[in-house]
Design a protein around this motif. Sequence first.
Motif, PDB file in Angstrom:
ATOM      1  N   PRO A 144     -13.012 -10.930   0.925  1.00  0.00           N
ATOM      2  CA  PRO A 144     -13.591  -9.673   0.141  1.00  0.00           C
ATOM      3  C   PRO A 144     -12.644  -8.718  -0.438  1.00  0.00           C
ATOM      4  O   PRO A 144     -11.643  -8.930   0.239  1.00  0.00           O
ATOM      5  N   ARG A 182     -20.645  -1.899  -1.756  1.00  0.00           N
ATOM      6  CA  ARG A 182     -20.254  -1.177  -0.564  1.00  0.00           C
ATOM      7  C   ARG A 182     -19.835   0.095  -0.757  1.00  0.00           C
ATOM      8  O   ARG A 182     -20.370   1.084   0.210  1.00  0.00           O
ATOM      9  N   TYR A 183     -19.338   0.378  -1.857  1.00  0.00           N
ATOM     10  CA  TYR A 183     -18.798   1.909  -2.338  1.00  0.00           C
ATOM     11  C   TYR A 183     -19.995   2.744  -2.373  1.00  0.00           C
ATOM     12  O   TYR A 183     -20.241   3.614  -2.148  1.00  0.00           O
ATOM     13  N   GLN A 217     -26.399  -4.083  -8.030  1.00  0.00           N
ATOM     14  CA  GLN A 217     -27.150  -5.288  -7.359  1.00  0.00           C
ATOM     15  C   GLN A 217     -27.683  -6.300  -8.343  1.00  0.00           C
ATOM     16  O   GLN A 217     -27.659  -7.447  -8.019  1.00  0.00           O
ATOM     17  N   ASP A 258     -11.901  -2.316   0.034  1.00  0.00           N
ATOM     18  CA  ASP A 258     -12.751  -1.420  -0.389  1.00  0.00           C
ATOM     19  C   ASP A 258     -12.383  -0.183  -1.382  1.00  0.00           C
ATOM     20  O   ASP A 258     -10.789  -0.057  -1.271  1.00  0.00           O
ATOM     21  N   GLU A 304     -23.124   2.238  -1.579  1.00  0.00           N
ATOM     22  CA  GLU A 304     -24.053   2.444  -0.294  1.00  0.00           C
ATOM     23  C   GLU A 304     -23.285   3.363   0.600  1.00  0.00           C
ATOM     24  O   GLU A 304     -23.957   4.690   1.020  1.00  0.00           O
ATOM     25  N   SER A 305     -21.875   3.626   0.642  1.00  0.00           N
ATOM     26  CA  SER A 305     -21.181   4.381   1.477  1.00  0.00           C
ATOM     27  C   SER A 305     -21.393   5.839   0.796  1.00  0.00           C
ATOM     28  O   SER A 305     -21.702   6.864   1.527  1.00  0.00           O
ATOM     29  N   ARG A 349     -25.013   7.034   1.669  1.00  0.00           N
ATOM     30  CA  ARG A 349     -24.997   7.456   3.061  1.00  0.00           C
ATOM     31  C   ARG A 349     -24.601   8.848   3.286  1.00  0.00           C
ATOM     32  O   ARG A 349     -25.088   9.467   4.305  1.00  0.00           O
ATOM     33  N   GLU A 386     -19.762  -6.910  -5.139  1.00  0.00           N
ATOM     34  CA  GLU A 386     -19.817  -6.709  -3.792  1.00  0.00           C
ATOM     35  C   GLU A 386     -19.252  -5.508  -3.235  1.00  0.00           C
ATOM     36  O   GLU A 386     -19.644  -4.875  -2.491  1.00  0.00           O
ATOM     37  N   ARG A 387     -17.823  -5.554  -3.631  1.00  0.00           N
ATOM     38  CA  ARG A 387     -17.199  -4.351  -3.257  1.00  0.00           C
ATOM     39  C   ARG A 387     -17.629  -2.977  -3.746  1.00  0.00           C
ATOM     40  O   ARG A 387     -17.821  -2.015  -3.136  1.00  0.00           O
ATOM     41  N   ASP A 388     -18.329  -3.021  -5.084  1.00  0.00           N
ATOM     42  CA  ASP A 388     -18.911  -1.752  -5.852  1.00  0.00           C
ATOM     43  C   ASP A 388     -20.056  -1.419  -4.928  1.00  0.00           C
ATOM     44  O   ASP A 388     -20.351  -0.079  -4.931  1.00  0.00           O
TER      45      ASP A 388
END
Length: 163
Positions: free
Chosen positions: A15, A70-71, A44, A18, A73-74, A77, A66-68
Motif C-alpha cells: 500500500p 483511506r484519506y 470508489q 497514507d 474515509e478518514s 469520519r 485505495e490510498r485516496d
Amino acid sequence: MSRAFVKEGDGSLDPLPDLPVSPHPNHVTPTGLAALQQRLRDTQTRLAALKARPDRLDKLPEAAAERDIRYLESRLRSAILIDPATLPTTEVAFGHIVTVADDEGREHRFQITGEDEADATAGRITPQSPLARALIGASVGDVVKWRKPSGSVDLEILAIEQP
C-alpha cells in the motif's frame, strides 16, 4: 547471477503511504461535506474501473485510488459539520462570507471553509490561515490587521453573509 536482492512477489504492490491528515479539527460546511462524499464515491468508482481492466500490469493507479479512499474515509469520519446558516452574522464565524476593503479601498470577498474545500484562488480560506484568524470574531465596521510575510494590511469589514 545472484538473486539475493531480487524481490519475488505476487505482482501486487505494498500500500502507498497514507496522505497526511491535518492535526486541526476537521470543520466542514454542508457544501464541503457533500463534496467529500462525492469525491469518495468518484474515487470508489474509479477504483472499481481500474480493477475491471483486462490488463492490470500497472497496479500503481489502483494503489493510489485505495490510498485516496483511506484519506477520504478518514476525513469523513472526523468531519464536524457546522452549518453557517445557523450562525448569526453579527460577527465573522466559520462558513461566513466576508467582504472587506483593503488600505487602497479595493473590496475582496472571502469564505472561511474547511481545509478540504479551501481554494485561495476562489476566496475560500481555512480557519487556520492568518487571514481567517484576523477576521474571525470581527463585526461589520471593525478594522482588522492581516499579518502577511510582506507586511501587515488593515482590512475593514464591510459585510458578513451566510452562503
